[in-house]
Design a protein around this motif. Structure first.
Motif, PDB file in Angstrom:
ATOM      1  N   GLY A  12       0.792  -1.336  -0.189  1.00 31.67           N
ATOM      2  CA  GLY A  12       0.073   0.075   0.154  1.00 31.67           C
ATOM      3  C   GLY A  12       0.884   1.101   0.028  1.00 31.67           C
ATOM      4  O   GLY A  12       1.643   1.389   0.458  1.00 31.67           O
ATOM      5  N   LEU A  13       0.336   2.186  -0.794  1.00 29.75           N
ATOM      6  CA  LEU A  13       1.034   3.396  -0.878  1.00 29.75           C
ATOM      7  C   LEU A  13       0.507   4.530   0.048  1.00 29.75           C
ATOM      8  O   LEU A  13       1.092   5.806   0.179  1.00 29.75           O
ATOM      9  N   MET A  14      -0.787   4.532   0.370  1.00 33.96           N
ATOM     10  CA  MET A  14      -1.472   5.163   1.188  1.00 33.96           C
ATOM     11  C   MET A  14      -2.446   4.615   2.226  1.00 33.96           C
ATOM     12  O   MET A  14      -3.014   3.577   1.914  1.00 33.96           O
ATOM     13  N   THR A  15      -2.934   5.398   3.171  1.00 31.34           N
ATOM     14  CA  THR A  15      -3.989   4.801   4.071  1.00 31.34           C
ATOM     15  C   THR A  15      -5.335   5.649   3.814  1.00 31.34           C
ATOM     16  O   THR A  15      -4.920   6.973   4.072  1.00 31.34           O
ATOM     17  N   VAL A  16      -6.307   5.304   3.894  1.00 34.45           N
ATOM     18  CA  VAL A  16      -7.667   5.801   3.711  1.00 34.45           C
ATOM     19  C   VAL A  16      -8.554   5.444   4.635  1.00 34.45           C
ATOM     20  O   VAL A  16      -8.754   4.229   4.684  1.00 34.45           O
ATOM     21  N   GLY A  18      -7.886   4.403   7.867  1.00 38.35           N
ATOM     22  CA  GLY A  18      -7.498   3.546   8.443  1.00 38.35           C
ATOM     23  C   GLY A  18      -6.977   2.213   7.837  1.00 38.35           C
ATOM     24  O   GLY A  18      -6.595   1.214   8.315  1.00 38.35           O
ATOM     25  N   VAL A  19      -7.360   2.288   6.526  1.00 38.75           N
ATOM     26  CA  VAL A  19      -7.063   1.075   5.616  1.00 38.75           C
ATOM     27  C   VAL A  19      -5.931   1.262   4.632  1.00 38.75           C
ATOM     28  O   VAL A  19      -6.058   2.261   4.089  1.00 38.75           O
ATOM     29  N   LEU A  20      -4.839   0.269   4.625  1.00 33.20           N
ATOM     30  CA  LEU A  20      -3.689   0.487   3.472  1.00 33.20           C
ATOM     31  C   LEU A  20      -4.497   0.251   2.383  1.00 33.20           C
ATOM     32  O   LEU A  20      -4.913  -0.760   2.030  1.00 33.20           O
ATOM     33  N   THR A  21      -4.234   0.994   1.484  1.00 31.39           N
ATOM     34  CA  THR A  21      -4.605   0.815   0.006  1.00 31.39           C
ATOM     35  C   THR A  21      -3.578   1.658  -0.917  1.00 31.39           C
ATOM     36  O   THR A  21      -2.640   2.088  -0.714  1.00 31.39           O
ATOM     37  N   GLY A  22      -3.945   1.546  -2.237  1.00 33.24           N
ATOM     38  CA  GLY A  22      -3.251   2.239  -3.139  1.00 33.24           C
ATOM     39  C   GLY A  22      -2.141   1.340  -3.621  1.00 33.24           C
ATOM     40  O   GLY A  22      -0.946   1.665  -3.329  1.00 33.24           O
TER      41      GLY A  22
END
Length: 78
Positions: A12-16, A18-22
């Protein structure tokens, strides 16, 4: 052989919220794969080989009928 795509642990490249995504592995892996394919095409071109490259149908003037005829049994049509 291992090709490191240099993506952080968890992919993941980002957190949205509280969820690691991207997922970065998608983009970096596509770049790595396309670089390998293009290098192979350059080598084949220098050797005088015919380059059976499927051209985008979004560009006028290209016809892929010869490739469909030659490799049609390998292409899945839905």
């Amino acid at each position: 052989m291992v090709l490191d795509n240099c993506v952080p642990d968890g992919d993941g490249l980002m957190t949205v919220g509280g969820v690691l995504t991207g997922p970065g592995s998608t983009m970096s892996s596509l770049l790595i794969l396309n670089t390998i394919v293009n290098e192979a095409l350059q080598i084949l071109a220098k050797e005088g080989a015919e380059l059976p490259v499927f051209q985008s149908q979004n560009v006028d003037g290209f016809n892929n009928d010869a490739l469909y005829a030659k490799y049609g049994d390998r292409v899945k049509h839905f």
